[in-house]
Structure formats: structure tokens, C-alpha cells
Design an enzyme around this catalytic site. Structure first.
Site, mmCIF file in Angstrom:
data_model
loop_
_atom_site.group_PDB
_atom_site.id
_atom_site.type_symbol
_atom_site.label_atom_id
_atom_site.label_comp_id
_atom_site.label_asym_id
_atom_site.label_seq_id
_atom_site.Cartn_x
_atom_site.Cartn_y
_atom_site.Cartn_z
ATOM 1 N N LYS A 68 0.838 -1.208 0.000
ATOM 2 C CA LYS A 68 0.000 0.000 0.000
ATOM 3 C C LYS A 68 0.874 1.259 0.000
ATOM 4 O O LYS A 68 0.575 2.244 -0.668
ATOM 5 C CB LYS A 68 -0.903 -0.021 1.239
ATOM 6 C CG LYS A 68 -1.878 1.125 1.290
ATOM 7 C CD LYS A 68 -2.830 1.028 2.470
ATOM 8 C CE LYS A 68 -3.947 0.071 2.195
ATOM 9 N NZ LYS A 68 -5.089 0.228 3.113
ATOM 10 N N MET A 93 -13.384 2.032 -1.698
ATOM 11 C CA MET A 93 -13.612 0.945 -0.754
ATOM 12 C C MET A 93 -12.286 0.337 -0.277
ATOM 13 O O MET A 93 -12.026 -0.858 -0.456
ATOM 14 C CB MET A 93 -14.516 -0.107 -1.396
ATOM 15 C CG MET A 93 -15.844 0.473 -1.855
ATOM 16 S SD MET A 93 -16.697 1.475 -0.613
ATOM 17 C CE MET A 93 -17.864 0.284 -0.016
ATOM 18 N N HIS A 112 -20.434 8.167 3.899
ATOM 19 C CA HIS A 112 -20.806 6.791 4.264
ATOM 20 C C HIS A 112 -22.323 6.710 4.446
ATOM 21 O O HIS A 112 -22.923 7.599 5.064
ATOM 22 C CB HIS A 112 -20.085 6.380 5.548
ATOM 23 C CG HIS A 112 -20.377 4.976 5.953
ATOM 24 N ND1 HIS A 112 -19.798 3.892 5.314
ATOM 25 C CD2 HIS A 112 -21.199 4.463 6.895
ATOM 26 C CE1 HIS A 112 -20.261 2.779 5.855
ATOM 27 N NE2 HIS A 112 -21.117 3.094 6.829
HETATM 28 C C1 GAR Z 1 -21.916 5.643 -1.593
HETATM 29 O O1 GAR Z 1 -23.197 5.242 -1.159
HETATM 30 C C2 GAR Z 1 -21.010 5.862 -0.395
HETATM 31 O O2 GAR Z 1 -21.693 6.351 0.721
HETATM 32 C C3 GAR Z 1 -20.489 4.460 -0.172
HETATM 33 O O3 GAR Z 1 -20.239 3.975 -1.459
HETATM 34 C C4 GAR Z 1 -21.231 4.505 -2.346
HETATM 35 C C5 GAR Z 1 -20.541 4.990 -3.593
HETATM 36 O O4 GAR Z 1 -21.494 5.363 -4.562
HETATM 37 N N1 GAR Z 1 -19.304 4.460 0.654
HETATM 38 C C6 GAR Z 1 -19.072 3.572 1.612
HETATM 39 O O5 GAR Z 1 -19.814 2.629 1.852
HETATM 40 C C7 GAR Z 1 -17.806 3.810 2.417
HETATM 41 N N2 GAR Z 1 -17.686 2.899 3.482
HETATM 42 P P1 GAR Z 1 -21.064 6.135 -5.879
HETATM 43 O O6 GAR Z 1 -19.914 5.326 -6.522
HETATM 44 O O7 GAR Z 1 -22.285 6.109 -6.749
HETATM 45 O O8 GAR Z 1 -20.630 7.522 -5.511
#
Ligand code: GAR
Length: 190
Positions: A68, A93, A112
Site C-alpha cells: 500500500k 472501498m 458513508h
Molecule cells: C456511496 O453510497 C457511499 O456512501 C459508499 O459507497 C457509495 C458509492 O457510490 N461508501 C461507503 O460505503 C464507504 N464505506 P457512488 O460510486 O455512486 O458515488
């Protein structure tokens, strides 16, 4: 002289939050430019969105780096080259590591789909529905070394009394887009 703040957006998936932020910059609702999109999933839909907005992308495959620290060193160099003021994680993620945190702590925020500290992780909405939650929500927070941890900046709640995670995602997504733009606007207005 261009006094606009410079934003980098990190994403792994569809990129609807990327699009909401990029569109707000294009419309002038945000006094900022999205100067870089970082994606750890070659083929993710967010890459097409970045192209459509003319935003430079750095797409990488974590597996092709020894660690990383190695890919984050490359990312930090790029963020510095682009003079980035704020990093917005938008469905990135992956836990942010020490290298990126050492360089940008306090300047990395995440969105989130739960009322943190409840329901951390990649299946927050599904977990909350399974638990029988009646008030759902969205959180924006500073990023630290923990999963969906760090000081909370903004939250918005909504009631939902049902058992369809897709419907919660649909309601939440609209709120995410508004809340992310509003929050970035406030953070950059210093
Ligand atoms: C969103 O709902 C965000 O809140 C979530 O991923 C999705 C991305 O959507 N993030 C997490 O769960 C972080 N732990 P997008 O690619 O359409 O913006």
C-alpha cells in the site's frame, strides 16, 4: 488569477458522488475544480464519468504494487503535483494507509451511507435493514486509519420503515449528493 480550491476524488465504483461534485464545480455552485480522480478498480464506471468531465484519472491495480505504501507514495506525488487542497473519498472501498494520512491528514473526508458510528463497512445499508433500523442516514467525516472512523462533519437522517435495501439506497443516494456538495462548499469556504 484562479483562486479556486483544488479537489481530488477517490472512487472504486459507479461514481455518482463523483459526478455530483464535478457537476457542482462545473455549474459554479462549488468554487472549486476537480483536478484528479483516483480509482483502484480498472473498469469502474467512475472512469467514464471522469472522462466526460475532462478530469484526469489515475487508475491503478493495487495488486500490481508490492505494498500500500508503494501505490500511496505515487498517489501523494500526484496530489502534490496537482496542488490538491481537499481529498473526497466517494465510494473508495479501501482503508487509507499511513503514507497518505501522513501527507494529508485533516484534508481527507469520506461519505458513508449510515449514521456513524453505527453500521460501518461495505454493507451498511443491508446491515441496517437487517437490524430493523427505522431511521437511516448519511455521514460525512474526516478520515483516519480506522474503517469509517474519524470525526464527524455532517449527518442527515431520514425515516424508512420497510425492508428493501434498494429503496434505502435510492433515497440515500439523493441525500448523499446534496450533502456532499453542501459540506464541501462549507469546508472550502474558509
Ligand atoms: C456511496 O453510497 C457511499 O456512501 C459508499 O459507497 C457509495 C458509492 O457510490 N461508501 C461507503 O460505503 C464507504 N464505506 P457512488 O460510486 O455512486 O458515488
Amino acid at each position: 488569477m484562479n483562486n479556486k480550491k483544488k479537489i481530488a476524488i477517490f472512487a472504486s465504483g459507479s461514481g455518482t458522488n463523483f459526478e455530483a461534485l464535478a457537476q457542482a464545480c462545473a455549474d459554479g455552485r462549488l468554487n472549486a475544480d476537480v483536478v484528479l480522480m483516483v480509482c483502484d478498480k480498472p473498469g469502474a464506471k467512475v472512469i467514464e464519468r471522469a472522462e466526460r468531465f475532462g478530469v484526469e484519472s489515475f487508475v491503478f491495480s493495487p495488486k500490481s504494487y508490492p505494498s500500500k505504501a508503494d501505490f500511496e507514495t505515487e498517489i501523494v506525488q500526484m496530489l502534490r503535483d496537482h496542488q490538491v487542497d481537499l481529498i473526497c473519498l466517494a465510494g473508495y472501498m479501501r482503508l487509507v494507509g499511513d503514507t497518505l494520512l501522513a501527507a494529508y491528514r485533516g484534508k481527507i473526508i469520506n461519505i458513508h451511507p449510515s449514521l456513524l458510528p453505527a453500521f460501518k463497512g461495505a454493507h451498511a445499508v443491508e446491515d441496517a435493514v437487517a437490524y430493523g433500523v427505522k431511521v437511516f442516514g448519511i455521514t460525512i467525516h474526516y478520515v483516519d486509519e480506522t474503517l469509517d472512523g474519524g470525526k464527524i462533519i455532517a449527518q442527515r437522517a431520514f425515516p424508512y420503515d420497510g425492508n428493501d435495501p434498494d429503496e434505502v439506497h435510492r433515497i440515500g443516494q439523493k441525500i448523499e449528493h446534496e450533502l456532499y456538495v453542501d459540506t464541501v462548499c462549507k469546508l472550502l469556504d474558509f
